[in-house]
Motif scaffolding. Sequence first.
Motif, PDB file in Angstrom:
ATOM      1  N   HIS A  39      -2.582  58.888 -74.910  1.00  0.00           N
ATOM      2  CA  HIS A  39      -1.245  59.253 -74.295  1.00  0.00           C
ATOM      3  C   HIS A  39      -0.889  57.864 -73.771  1.00  0.00           C
ATOM      4  O   HIS A  39      -1.555  57.277 -73.235  1.00  0.00           O
ATOM      5  CB  HIS A  39      -1.329  60.392 -73.336  1.00  0.00           C
ATOM      6  CG  HIS A  39      -2.238  60.154 -72.352  1.00  0.00           C
ATOM      7  ND1 HIS A  39      -3.685  60.176 -72.147  1.00  0.00           N
ATOM      8  CD2 HIS A  39      -2.054  59.906 -70.808  1.00  0.00           C
ATOM      9  CE1 HIS A  39      -4.458  59.887 -71.097  1.00  0.00           C
ATOM     10  NE2 HIS A  39      -3.170  59.606 -70.121  1.00  0.00           N
ATOM     11  N   THR A  40       0.564  58.140 -73.514  1.00  0.00           N
ATOM     12  CA  THR A  40       1.232  56.862 -72.906  1.00  0.00           C
ATOM     13  C   THR A  40       2.003  56.834 -71.643  1.00  0.00           C
ATOM     14  O   THR A  40       2.401  58.173 -71.472  1.00  0.00           O
ATOM     15  CB  THR A  40       2.164  56.335 -73.850  1.00  0.00           C
ATOM     16  OG1 THR A  40       1.695  56.226 -75.312  1.00  0.00           O
ATOM     17  CG2 THR A  40       3.030  55.112 -73.410  1.00  0.00           C
ATOM     18  N   ARG A  41       1.775  55.961 -70.771  1.00  0.00           N
ATOM     19  CA  ARG A  41       2.274  56.080 -69.500  1.00  0.00           C
ATOM     20  C   ARG A  41       2.646  54.730 -69.207  1.00  0.00           C
ATOM     21  O   ARG A  41       2.382  53.789 -69.767  1.00  0.00           O
ATOM     22  CB  ARG A  41       1.433  56.659 -68.556  1.00  0.00           C
ATOM     23  CG  ARG A  41       0.035  55.889 -68.298  1.00  0.00           C
ATOM     24  CD  ARG A  41      -0.431  56.350 -66.988  1.00  0.00           C
ATOM     25  NE  ARG A  41      -0.016  55.549 -65.854  1.00  0.00           N
ATOM     26  CZ  ARG A  41      -0.252  55.924 -64.462  1.00  0.00           C
ATOM     27  NH1 ARG A  41      -1.001  56.889 -64.111  1.00  0.00           N
ATOM     28  NH2 ARG A  41       0.421  55.082 -63.704  1.00  0.00           N
ATOM     29  N   GLY A  42       3.861  54.499 -67.995  1.00  0.00           N
ATOM     30  CA  GLY A  42       3.919  53.356 -67.533  1.00  0.00           C
ATOM     31  C   GLY A  42       3.029  52.810 -66.861  1.00  0.00           C
ATOM     32  O   GLY A  42       2.303  53.284 -65.904  1.00  0.00           O
ATOM     33  N   GLU A  43       2.761  51.423 -66.803  1.00  0.00           N
ATOM     34  CA  GLU A  43       1.874  50.602 -65.946  1.00  0.00           C
ATOM     35  C   GLU A  43       2.664  49.599 -65.535  1.00  0.00           C
ATOM     36  O   GLU A  43       3.184  48.699 -65.962  1.00  0.00           O
ATOM     37  CB  GLU A  43       0.912  50.280 -66.743  1.00  0.00           C
ATOM     38  CG  GLU A  43      -0.529  49.311 -65.988  1.00  0.00           C
ATOM     39  CD  GLU A  43      -1.418  50.232 -65.458  1.00  0.00           C
ATOM     40  OE1 GLU A  43      -2.504  49.698 -65.260  1.00  0.00           O
ATOM     41  OE2 GLU A  43      -1.142  51.535 -65.117  1.00  0.00           O
ATOM     42  N   ASP A  50       4.268  50.098 -71.388  1.00  0.00           N
ATOM     43  CA  ASP A  50       3.438  51.108 -71.856  1.00  0.00           C
ATOM     44  C   ASP A  50       1.989  50.744 -71.947  1.00  0.00           C
ATOM     45  O   ASP A  50       1.527  49.876 -72.325  1.00  0.00           O
ATOM     46  CB  ASP A  50       4.180  51.469 -73.058  1.00  0.00           C
ATOM     47  CG  ASP A  50       5.537  51.839 -73.230  1.00  0.00           C
ATOM     48  OD1 ASP A  50       5.795  52.523 -72.144  1.00  0.00           O
ATOM     49  OD2 ASP A  50       6.138  52.023 -74.286  1.00  0.00           O
ATOM     50  N   GLN A  61      -7.921  51.616 -71.817  1.00  0.00           N
ATOM     51  CA  GLN A  61      -6.484  51.415 -71.834  1.00  0.00           C
ATOM     52  C   GLN A  61      -6.016  50.091 -72.685  1.00  0.00           C
ATOM     53  O   GLN A  61      -6.686  49.298 -72.551  1.00  0.00           O
ATOM     54  CB  GLN A  61      -6.042  51.510 -70.230  1.00  0.00           C
ATOM     55  CG  GLN A  61      -4.618  51.120 -70.046  1.00  0.00           C
ATOM     56  CD  GLN A  61      -4.177  51.042 -68.734  1.00  0.00           C
ATOM     57  OE1 GLN A  61      -4.060  52.116 -68.143  1.00  0.00           O
ATOM     58  NE2 GLN A  61      -3.978  49.713 -67.814  1.00  0.00           N
ATOM     59  N   ARG A  75      -3.582  55.420 -72.958  1.00  0.00           N
ATOM     60  CA  ARG A  75      -4.779  55.797 -72.135  1.00  0.00           C
ATOM     61  C   ARG A  75      -5.644  56.713 -73.231  1.00  0.00           C
ATOM     62  O   ARG A  75      -4.894  57.293 -73.740  1.00  0.00           O
ATOM     63  CB  ARG A  75      -4.817  56.163 -70.987  1.00  0.00           C
ATOM     64  CG  ARG A  75      -4.342  55.162 -69.824  1.00  0.00           C
ATOM     65  CD  ARG A  75      -4.335  55.827 -68.689  1.00  0.00           C
ATOM     66  NE  ARG A  75      -3.813  54.695 -67.455  1.00  0.00           N
ATOM     67  CZ  ARG A  75      -3.898  55.006 -66.316  1.00  0.00           C
ATOM     68  NH1 ARG A  75      -4.048  56.277 -65.779  1.00  0.00           N
ATOM     69  NH2 ARG A  75      -3.568  54.009 -65.421  1.00  0.00           N
TER      70      ARG A  75
END
Length: 228
Positions: free
Chosen positions: A121-125, A134, A150, A137
């Motif tokens: 899944h993708t999230r902002g870092e 992007d 990650q 994880r």
Amino acid sequence: MTLSHTLRAHRGFLLFLLGFALLRTAVADWNPIPSASMRPTLLEGDVVLVNRLAYDLKLPLTDVVLLPLGEPARGDIVTFGSPVDGTRLIKRLVGLPGDRIALRDGVLLLNGQPQAQTGAHTRGETLAPGWVVDAVRSTETLSGRPHAVQRLTGLAVARDLAEFTVPAGHYFMLGDNRDLSADSRVIGPVPREKLIGRAHRVLVSADWLGEDGPWLAPRWRRWLSAVR
């Protein structure tokens, strides 16, 4: 009061300090996490408990092994002295002596077998104020032990590593934040005597980057949590 009288008067406290120093240098230690190389498993501001007797009993303050106590295992989170300059690092052990290690587009190959990454899944870092990339994880499993990894798709980095055979008496380390870690891809395999111990629990944690709240806000949910 003479020096000898002072020492006798405070010998209980001095013995306590000596015992504490021996405990920390030979039995158990704590390790602050200063960088993002082990995200998302460990965060900057975590302080982890390290078992110094997980692998070897050493002469305090040295790398001299007095007695081997246990064998490092794939998937362990290990503190060790860099074989390049002695800096204390913390990474995940992915390769045992004799293992063949390679990376192909960020995927770990162990003895020729890709180690599947599931549940991506993708999230902002946030890498710096105003710089968000992007982060993908997922869960990787080593020897039946799942852990988070990650990749930062917004960074132009090399994600391939030609196959490498881990020498006898050495171990191959990778950061869980695969695109932002100076690990064995940079410093080479780590000799057994450089291993300090195995991290197994977050003692305390505080958000000093402002990710979850004000500066130095405690991350209560991470206190005393196990790491894997």
